[in-house]
Design an enzyme around this catalytic site. Structure first.
Site, short mmCIF file in Angstrom:
data_model
loop_
_atom_site.label_atom_id
_atom_site.label_comp_id
_atom_site.label_asym_id
_atom_site.label_seq_id
_atom_site.Cartn_x
_atom_site.Cartn_y
_atom_site.Cartn_z
CE LYS A 291 -1.79 -3.26 3.56
NZ LYS A 291 -2.01 -4.58 2.88
CE1 TYR B 149 -4.43 -1.49 5.20
CE2 TYR B 149 -3.19 0.49 5.09
CZ TYR B 149 -3.91 -1.03 4.43
OH TYR B 149 -4.27 -1.16 3.39
CB SER C 150 -0.73 -0.44 1.37
OG SER C 150 -1.66 1.47 1.44
#
Length: 249
Positions: free
Chosen positions: A181, A177, A162
């Site tokens: 990533k 998160y 991402s």
């Protein structure tokens, strides 16, 4: 040799992107970015195993891709959070299709967890859940693929990470998160060097893609995103198809 020369570089450009005779497995392959990757790879003439964990109509989706493309496409259920389960399913795919040449570790892009909490408020459970799917699952998938590739002498691994790996999204708070990533991107870098003798490893880091993963965000977040996205729109998952076929080719 994963970095072998094209057998006929002067041939038609379409031959450089053909996946004819290849077998691919795509985790999270029945929805979102993974579905687009599965379809794209099938359109490039590869056989495709779409892996899912909770998509109820995964078999129907696989059948539709097969009908649309003429490729051999089957759905397999597997949880990337469980090391032996994903390893067992990838081995089964290799047996069923007579080999496994391409693995797209994409489950975190389709079922990835992005709890929105202030960093100081994360519970241990919330932190571990994000890492279990987004980072641990990516590694377990890669490890299982790597063992198959090593035995074959060749293979191609593509992670979906991402843009959150390299920048801080606003206004949502998602330190876990983003960290997960970033871990995937660095994992891809490490494996691309460590496995250079038997596998090619790459990573796609999309920005804001119009999938159901974004449905958990309030409208105020979307308005903020559009303020800072130059194109003032989301990307459709199918706009990434070319990137996956290029890296798989």
């Amino acid at each position: 040799m994963p970095l072998a020369k094209h057998p006929n570089p002067s041939s038609s450009v379409t031959s450089h992107f053909s996946l004819k005779g290849k077998v691919a497995a795509v985790t999270g392959g029945a929805r979102g970015i993974g579905l687009s990757a599965s379809r794209a790879i099938a359109e490039a003439d590869a056989s495709v195993a779409t892996l899912y964990s909770s998509t109820n109509d995964a078999d129907a989706i696989a059948s539709q891709i097969a009908a649309d493309t003429g490729a051999n496409v089957k759905a397999y259920k597997a949880s990337v959070e469980t090391k032996e389960e994903i390893a067992s399913v990838l081995r089964q795919i290799s047996e069923d299709f007579g080999g496994l040449h391409i693995v797209v570790a994409n489950a975190a892009a389709s079922i990835g967890v992005a709890n929105h909490h202030a960093a100081e408020d994360y519970t241990e459970e919330q932190w571990r859940k994000v890492m279990a799917v987004n980072l641990d699952g990516a590694f377990y998938t890669a490890q299982a693929a790597g063992n198959i590739f090593k035995n074959q002498g060749h293979g191609n691994l593509i992670f979906t990470a991402s843009v959150s790996a390299i920048l801080v999204n606003v206004p949502q708070k998602q330190a876990a998160y983003n960290a997960s990533k970033a871990g995937v991107v660095q994992l891809a870098r490490c494996l691309s060097v460590e496995w250079v003798e038997f596998a090619r490893v790459n990573c796609v880091s999309p920005g804001f893609i119009e999938t159901d993963m974004l449905d958990v965000h309030p409208e105020a977040h979307r308005k903020k995103w559009f303020d800072i996205i130059p194109a003032k729109r989301m990307c459709e998952p199918d706009e990434l198809k070319g990137a996956y076929v290029f890296l798989a080719s």
